[in-house]
Design a protein around this motif. Structure first.
Motif, mmCIF file in Angstrom:
data_model
loop_
_atom_site.group_PDB
_atom_site.id
_atom_site.type_symbol
_atom_site.label_atom_id
_atom_site.label_comp_id
_atom_site.label_asym_id
_atom_site.label_seq_id
_atom_site.Cartn_x
_atom_site.Cartn_y
_atom_site.Cartn_z
ATOM 1 N N GLN A 1 0.832 -1.176 0.000
ATOM 2 C CA GLN A 1 0.000 0.000 0.000
ATOM 3 C C GLN A 1 0.882 1.246 0.000
ATOM 4 O O GLN A 1 2.054 1.188 0.351
ATOM 5 C CB GLN A 1 -0.939 0.015 1.214
ATOM 6 N N VAL A 2 0.271 2.339 -0.367
ATOM 7 C CA VAL A 2 1.002 3.599 -0.437
ATOM 8 C C VAL A 2 1.257 4.123 0.974
ATOM 9 O O VAL A 2 0.367 4.139 1.824
ATOM 10 C CB VAL A 2 0.225 4.648 -1.248
ATOM 11 N N GLN A 3 2.506 4.527 1.193
ATOM 12 C CA GLN A 3 2.870 5.158 2.468
ATOM 13 C C GLN A 3 3.663 6.416 2.196
ATOM 14 O O GLN A 3 4.587 6.416 1.378
ATOM 15 C CB GLN A 3 3.696 4.207 3.330
ATOM 16 N N LEU A 4 3.285 7.472 2.884
ATOM 17 C CA LEU A 4 4.035 8.720 2.880
ATOM 18 C C LEU A 4 4.391 9.018 4.333
ATOM 19 O O LEU A 4 3.492 9.095 5.184
ATOM 20 C CB LEU A 4 3.208 9.864 2.300
ATOM 21 N N VAL A 5 5.680 9.158 4.608
ATOM 22 C CA VAL A 5 6.137 9.338 5.985
ATOM 23 C C VAL A 5 6.952 10.620 6.077
ATOM 24 O O VAL A 5 8.030 10.723 5.495
ATOM 25 C CB VAL A 5 6.967 8.144 6.470
ATOM 26 N N GLU A 6 6.410 11.587 6.826
ATOM 27 C CA GLU A 6 7.098 12.868 7.019
ATOM 28 C C GLU A 6 8.055 12.797 8.202
ATOM 29 O O GLU A 6 7.838 12.040 9.145
ATOM 30 C CB GLU A 6 6.099 14.003 7.272
ATOM 31 N N SER A 7 9.077 13.617 8.135
ATOM 32 C CA SER A 7 10.021 13.755 9.239
ATOM 33 C C SER A 7 10.626 15.150 9.182
ATOM 34 O O SER A 7 10.495 15.855 8.175
ATOM 35 C CB SER A 7 11.117 12.695 9.161
ATOM 36 N N GLY A 8 11.282 15.534 10.282
ATOM 37 C CA GLY A 8 12.005 16.791 10.299
ATOM 38 C C GLY A 8 11.339 17.927 11.041
ATOM 39 O O GLY A 8 11.912 19.008 11.170
ATOM 40 N N GLY A 9 10.133 17.695 11.535
ATOM 41 C CA GLY A 9 9.479 18.749 12.293
ATOM 42 C C GLY A 9 10.144 18.962 13.644
ATOM 43 O O GLY A 9 11.033 18.210 14.047
ATOM 44 N N GLY A 10 9.707 20.010 14.324
ATOM 45 C CA GLY A 10 10.261 20.294 15.642
ATOM 46 C C GLY A 10 9.947 21.690 16.085
ATOM 47 O O GLY A 10 9.099 22.378 15.513
ATOM 48 N N LEU A 11 10.657 22.104 17.133
ATOM 49 C CA LEU A 11 10.497 23.430 17.726
ATOM 50 C C LEU A 11 11.683 24.298 17.316
ATOM 51 O O LEU A 11 12.841 23.878 17.450
ATOM 52 C CB LEU A 11 10.423 23.320 19.241
#
Length: 122
Positions: A1-11
């Protein structure tokens, strides 16, 4: 299945920078346009930036032009959003999304990631 995984967020403090990444799997990435959207508490999800399947065309909401840059690496199935000169009003959950064509409306996108929180302090 299609997966999109974000990263890199923060304060980050106002004026600072963050780089968001989105890793895609389960789709022929190079045939999809990719978009970044954001949603702040109590607000609707809004378009931030989009990039064509080839990377040759990019689009931005006026409020981020000159500060954010969207890019993609089709060999690595990733799309990124470099965010500079961040402002408190950029605080939101950021989502990446995939669609066959470049669009600016959330309802046009076929696939979505789970989102990553970006918080900009004043």
């Amino acid at each position: 299945q299609v997966q999109l995984v974000e990263s890199g967020g923060g304060l980050v403090q106002a004026g600072g920078s963050l780089r968001l990444s989105c890793a895609a799997s389960g789709l022929t990435f190079s045939t999809y346009a990719m978009g970044w959207f954001r949603q702040a508490p109590g607000k609707e999800r809004e378009f931030v930036a989009a990039i064509s399947w080839s990377g040759g065309s990019t689009y931005y909401v006026d409020s981020v032009k000159g500060r954010f840059t969207i890019s993609r690496n089709n060999a690595k199935n990733t799309v990124s959003l470099q965010m500079n000169s961040l402002k408190p009003e950029d605080t939101a959950v950021y989502y990446c999304a995939a669609n066959r064509g470049v669009r600016t409306t959330p309802s046009s996108y076929d696939y979505w990631g789970q989102g990553t929180q970006v918080t900009v302090s004043s």
